[in-house]
Design a protein around this motif. Structure first.
Motif, PDB file in Angstrom:
ATOM      1  N   PHE A  76      -3.590   2.990  -3.137  1.00  0.00           N
ATOM      2  CA  PHE A  76      -2.656   2.119  -4.005  1.00  0.00           C
ATOM      3  C   PHE A  76      -3.672   0.754  -4.221  1.00  0.00           C
ATOM      4  O   PHE A  76      -3.393   0.408  -5.489  1.00  0.00           O
ATOM      5  N   VAL A  77      -4.055   0.312  -3.221  1.00  0.00           N
ATOM      6  CA  VAL A  77      -4.925  -0.869  -3.206  1.00  0.00           C
ATOM      7  C   VAL A  77      -6.080  -0.773  -4.166  1.00  0.00           C
ATOM      8  O   VAL A  77      -6.414  -1.530  -4.980  1.00  0.00           O
ATOM      9  N   GLU A  78      -6.617   0.337  -3.738  1.00  0.00           N
ATOM     10  CA  GLU A  78      -7.990   0.565  -4.532  1.00  0.00           C
ATOM     11  C   GLU A  78      -7.737   0.865  -5.971  1.00  0.00           C
ATOM     12  O   GLU A  78      -8.785   0.375  -6.930  1.00  0.00           O
ATOM     13  N   SER A  79      -6.687   1.553  -6.356  1.00  0.00           N
ATOM     14  CA  SER A  79      -6.480   1.573  -7.826  1.00  0.00           C
ATOM     15  C   SER A  79      -6.254   0.339  -8.507  1.00  0.00           C
ATOM     16  O   SER A  79      -6.393   0.021  -9.777  1.00  0.00           O
ATOM     17  N   GLN A  80      -5.633  -0.520  -7.810  1.00  0.00           N
ATOM     18  CA  GLN A  80      -5.355  -2.017  -8.517  1.00  0.00           C
ATOM     19  C   GLN A  80      -6.664  -2.892  -8.439  1.00  0.00           C
ATOM     20  O   GLN A  80      -6.800  -3.853  -9.414  1.00  0.00           O
ATOM     21  N   VAL A  81      -7.546  -2.649  -7.859  1.00  0.00           N
ATOM     22  CA  VAL A  81      -8.742  -3.650  -7.731  1.00  0.00           C
ATOM     23  C   VAL A  81     -10.019  -3.079  -8.530  1.00  0.00           C
ATOM     24  O   VAL A  81     -10.975  -3.406  -8.520  1.00  0.00           O
ATOM     25  N   CYS A  82      -9.716  -1.644  -9.233  1.00  0.00           N
ATOM     26  CA  CYS A  82     -10.814  -1.023  -9.872  1.00  0.00           C
ATOM     27  C   CYS A  82     -11.247  -2.029 -10.966  1.00  0.00           C
ATOM     28  O   CYS A  82     -10.589  -2.501 -11.722  1.00  0.00           O
ATOM     29  N   LYS A  83     -12.771  -1.935 -11.159  1.00  0.00           N
ATOM     30  CA  LYS A  83     -13.263  -3.074 -11.808  1.00  0.00           C
ATOM     31  C   LYS A  83     -13.766  -2.489 -13.164  1.00  0.00           C
ATOM     32  O   LYS A  83     -14.079  -3.141 -14.058  1.00  0.00           O
ATOM     33  N   GLY A  84     -13.790  -1.150 -13.294  1.00  0.00           N
ATOM     34  CA  GLY A  84     -14.272  -0.450 -14.349  1.00  0.00           C
ATOM     35  C   GLY A  84     -13.252  -0.613 -15.369  1.00  0.00           C
ATOM     36  O   GLY A  84     -12.135  -0.877 -15.334  1.00  0.00           O
ATOM     37  N   SER A  85     -13.529  -0.355 -16.620  1.00  0.00           N
ATOM     38  CA  SER A  85     -12.828  -0.294 -17.849  1.00  0.00           C
ATOM     39  C   SER A  85     -11.880   0.947 -18.071  1.00  0.00           C
ATOM     40  O   SER A  85     -10.861   0.999 -18.634  1.00  0.00           O
ATOM     41  N   HIS A  86     -12.219   2.044 -17.255  1.00  0.00           N
ATOM     42  CA  HIS A  86     -11.314   3.190 -17.198  1.00  0.00           C
ATOM     43  C   HIS A  86     -10.815   3.521 -15.669  1.00  0.00           C
ATOM     44  O   HIS A  86     -11.691   3.836 -14.623  1.00  0.00           O
ATOM     45  N   ARG A  87      -9.522   3.379 -15.431  1.00  0.00           N
ATOM     46  CA  ARG A  87      -8.896   3.354 -14.131  1.00  0.00           C
ATOM     47  C   ARG A  87      -8.484   5.027 -13.903  1.00  0.00           C
ATOM     48  O   ARG A  87      -7.896   5.308 -14.917  1.00  0.00           O
ATOM     49  N   ALA A 132     -12.540  10.472  -8.030  1.00  0.00           N
ATOM     50  CA  ALA A 132     -11.627  10.512  -9.362  1.00  0.00           C
ATOM     51  C   ALA A 132     -11.880   9.155  -9.888  1.00  0.00           C
ATOM     52  O   ALA A 132     -11.941   9.400 -11.502  1.00  0.00           O
ATOM     53  N   GLN A 133     -12.022   8.213  -9.771  1.00  0.00           N
ATOM     54  CA  GLN A 133     -12.323   6.948 -10.434  1.00  0.00           C
ATOM     55  C   GLN A 133     -13.918   6.791 -10.831  1.00  0.00           C
ATOM     56  O   GLN A 133     -14.088   6.642 -12.335  1.00  0.00           O
ATOM     57  N   GLU A 134     -14.754   7.477 -10.336  1.00  0.00           N
ATOM     58  CA  GLU A 134     -16.027   7.939 -10.618  1.00  0.00           C
ATOM     59  C   GLU A 134     -15.725   8.705 -11.999  1.00  0.00           C
ATOM     60  O   GLU A 134     -16.778   8.560 -13.061  1.00  0.00           O
ATOM     61  N   ILE A 135     -15.374   9.672 -12.017  1.00  0.00           N
ATOM     62  CA  ILE A 135     -15.035  10.676 -13.080  1.00  0.00           C
ATOM     63  C   ILE A 135     -14.413  10.074 -14.253  1.00  0.00           C
ATOM     64  O   ILE A 135     -14.671  10.225 -15.428  1.00  0.00           O
ATOM     65  N   ALA A 136     -13.509   9.078 -14.040  1.00  0.00           N
ATOM     66  CA  ALA A 136     -12.649   8.230 -14.956  1.00  0.00           C
ATOM     67  C   ALA A 136     -13.799   7.370 -15.722  1.00  0.00           C
ATOM     68  O   ALA A 136     -13.743   7.224 -17.131  1.00  0.00           O
ATOM     69  N   PRO A 183     -15.236   8.689 -20.249  1.00  0.00           N
ATOM     70  CA  PRO A 183     -14.393   7.526 -20.929  1.00  0.00           C
ATOM     71  C   PRO A 183     -13.152   8.018 -21.820  1.00  0.00           C
ATOM     72  O   PRO A 183     -12.313   7.426 -22.261  1.00  0.00           O
ATOM     73  N   ASN A 184     -13.542   9.148 -22.399  1.00  0.00           N
ATOM     74  CA  ASN A 184     -12.445   9.761 -23.314  1.00  0.00           C
ATOM     75  C   ASN A 184     -11.226  10.628 -22.718  1.00  0.00           C
ATOM     76  O   ASN A 184     -10.631  11.376 -23.403  1.00  0.00           O
ATOM     77  N   THR A 185     -11.415  10.992 -21.430  1.00  0.00           N
ATOM     78  CA  THR A 185     -10.561  11.740 -20.791  1.00  0.00           C
ATOM     79  C   THR A 185      -9.636  11.087 -19.974  1.00  0.00           C
ATOM     80  O   THR A 185     -10.022  10.118 -19.256  1.00  0.00           O
ATOM     81  N   GLN A 186      -8.359  11.072 -19.773  1.00  0.00           N
ATOM     82  CA  GLN A 186      -7.593  10.606 -19.101  1.00  0.00           C
ATOM     83  C   GLN A 186      -7.600  11.178 -17.698  1.00  0.00           C
ATOM     84  O   GLN A 186      -7.328  12.489 -17.641  1.00  0.00           O
ATOM     85  N   VAL A 187      -7.848  10.579 -16.354  1.00  0.00           N
ATOM     86  CA  VAL A 187      -7.901  11.148 -15.215  1.00  0.00           C
ATOM     87  C   VAL A 187      -6.896  10.941 -14.291  1.00  0.00           C
ATOM     88  O   VAL A 187      -6.519   9.817 -14.038  1.00  0.00           O
ATOM     89  N   VAL A 188      -6.292  11.792 -13.596  1.00  0.00           N
ATOM     90  CA  VAL A 188      -5.151  11.653 -12.682  1.00  0.00           C
ATOM     91  C   VAL A 188      -5.546  12.371 -11.632  1.00  0.00           C
ATOM     92  O   VAL A 188      -5.595  13.712 -11.369  1.00  0.00           O
ATOM     93  N   SER A 189      -5.446  11.499 -10.389  1.00  0.00           N
ATOM     94  CA  SER A 189      -5.698  12.071  -8.894  1.00  0.00           C
ATOM     95  C   SER A 189      -4.319  12.411  -8.511  1.00  0.00           C
ATOM     96  O   SER A 189      -3.415  11.774  -8.623  1.00  0.00           O
ATOM     97  N   ILE A 190      -4.239  13.378  -7.807  1.00  0.00           N
ATOM     98  CA  ILE A 190      -2.896  14.197  -7.269  1.00  0.00           C
ATOM     99  C   ILE A 190      -3.162  14.728  -5.707  1.00  0.00           C
ATOM    100  O   ILE A 190      -4.105  15.281  -5.385  1.00  0.00           O
ATOM    101  N   ALA A 191      -2.100  14.099  -5.031  1.00  0.00           N
ATOM    102  CA  ALA A 191      -2.157  14.703  -3.473  1.00  0.00           C
ATOM    103  C   ALA A 191      -0.650  14.783  -2.910  1.00  0.00           C
ATOM    104  O   ALA A 191       0.323  14.309  -3.569  1.00  0.00           O
TER     105      ALA A 191
END
Length: 466
Positions: free
Chosen positions: A201-212, A175-179, A183-191
């Motif tokens: 939760f930790v992974e989403s906090q440390v994402c270094k890309g400009s689009h999470r 999901a992060q790779e797709i985000a 870049p013009n799409t809001q991406v939401v992973s669901i489980a």
């Protein structure tokens, strides 16, 4: 939403395999041919689906080729799906796992354990791309898990990389790779609850890309919640949510399953933000994480039925009633993954495949995943965009054949609206199309599409002898 119109001279099979790279141009072409062949009658065996021995032999040779792996077959479909994602403002990525039971297929080598020692099969974990209108744009990730032995209690102390639950973290990384690539799409992973993995939760906090990639996960763990200024005290999450105020009420129709009847559900909504105490890990120290929580609890449930209650954790904002209700609405799109698996199992009968090895079974499973996606795509697109031309998803030969058989008239020059054509196809599969019937479901659509393949072949044969 934006709809890509497929040209009449193009086949949907070609469209989904256009960027295939299996190491040989002939193998790339055969991928499209085998996909088209299996889509004719998804519930039939390969010999019954093929047009003779030559086509049967070509299909088996394709499945035996080392380059035709599950990942390689799905890669061009994943790419086509991402191209569709780029045209959307918001995309939801539900991921889920299902069992595929092959206990009766004694001749298949390489199967793993399921729930008990003599139950053999595999687990399929997939992530779909779904619009907020519940139109499935395709699969973006899939992996097969072979369990060599049943679970051990000591696995709880192992690093996440050595656990089966790693599949959920892999899904979030996809999901992060797709985000990043959209870049013009809001991406939401669901489980669902199985995906309640602290590492996400930790992974989403440390994402270094400009689009999470944001996330919505139904809570399973009654985690510790930090309290007090010095954060030395804590309480449990499920106790903490009882203190949250009610901000509104939501109603929806709960679909029918084998275990329950369909019914209307009314839930009261609560929201809160909490700081979670990180769980202990032998291999690394995890940080404490702040998450938003939306609680939906059923009120006035029928007597004898356990009320439906969801505790949903999310990275999305919940500051207003509208934002909280949006989280609930998007979470319910997770059911599209269950429908997808139903189409795959019942509509494509993948648990009845009789192949000699798991290595041959996996690529065949990938092909049926693409077929199952198309059935689901057509069904939900017809509900979301009923007035677009049916040529957006049906090839000319498909809608012509269905129209002639169902309406007993020459097809019109202008393609009918998509909703009308879907109802025509579904009528070939037993859909009565009465005013009280609502929209056709996946079963009538996939049966209608299978029957329509026979009508197309009959029309081709008739034209050939004219």
């Amino acid at each position: 939403m934006s709809i890509k119109i497929i040209k009449q001279e193009d086949s949907w099979c070609l469209e989904e395999t256009r960027t295939a790279d299996l190491g040989d141009k002939r193998l790339n072409k055969r991928l499209s041919n085998v996909l088209e062949m299996l889509s004719r009658k998804p519930t039939e065996s390969i010999p019954k689906t093929a047009k003779g021995w030559d086509e049967t032999k070509a299909a088996y040779r394709f499945l035996d080729n080392e380059g035709a792996t599950l990942e390689a077959i799905l890669k061009p479909h994943n790419y086509a799906t991402k191209e569709r994602i780029k045209k959307e403002a918001i995309i939801l990525l539900p991921q889920d796992t299902t069992e595929l039971d092959y206990s009766s297929k004694k001749g298949t080598k390489g199967l793993g354990k399921l729930n008990y020692e003599n139950q053999l099969g595999m687990h399929l974990h997939a992530m779909l791309a779904v619009t907020p209108d519940r139109v499935c744009l395709g699969a973006v990730h899939a992996e097969v898990l072979i369990r060599e032995k049943l679970g051990e209690k000591k696995r709880a102390k192992l690093p996440i990389e050595e656990k089966e639950s790693m599949r959920w973290l892999k899904g979030y990384r996809v999901a992060q790779e797709i985000a990043e690539s959209c870049p013009n799409t809001q991406v939401v992973s669901i489980a669902d609850r199985e995906g309640d993995i602290y590492d996400i939760f930790v992974e989403s906090q440390v994402c270094k890309g400009s689009h999470r990639a944001e996330w919505i996960i139904r809570a399973q763990q009654n985690r510790r919640v930090l309290e007090g200024d010095e954060r030395k005290r804590y309480t449990k999450l499920f106790k903490k949510i009882e203190e949250a105020p009610i901000i509104g009420v939501v109603e929806f129709n709960l679909p029918k399953t084998k275990e329950r009847k369909a019914r209307k559900v009314k839930q009261e909504i609560r929201t809160l933000t909490v700081s979670l105490k990180a769980p202990y890990r032998l291999d690394k120290e995890l940080p404490n994480i702040t998450v938003n929580v939306v609680v939906a609890k059923e009120i006035d449930a029928p007597r004898g039925i356990e009320p439906i209650e969801w505790v949903i954790l999310t990275s999305l904002p919940i500051g207003t009633k509208e934002e909280a209700l949006r989280v609930i609405e998007w979470y319910m799109c997770r059911w599209q993954a269950e429908i997808f698996y139903k189409v795959l199992k019942v509509g494509c009968d993948v648990e009845e495949l009789q192949l000699k090895t798991v290595d041959r079974l996996k690529p065949c499973l990938a092909l049926y995943m693409i077929i199952a996606w198309r059935i689901l795509y057509i069904m939900m697109l017809g509900r979301s965009c009923p007035n677009i031309p049916c040529s957006a998803v049906f090839e000319e030969e498909e809608w012509h054949a269905a129209y002639i058989v169902a309406c007993r008239r020459v097809p019109p020059k202008v393609p009918p609206k998509l909703d009308k054509m879907i109802r025509i196809v579904a009528s070939l599969g037993g859909f009565l199309n009465r005013k009280c019937d609502g929209n056709p479901g996946p079963q009538s659509i996939w049966v209608g599409m299978q029957r329509n393949k026979d009508f197309i072949i009959a029309m081709e044969a008739q034209n050939a002898i004219r």
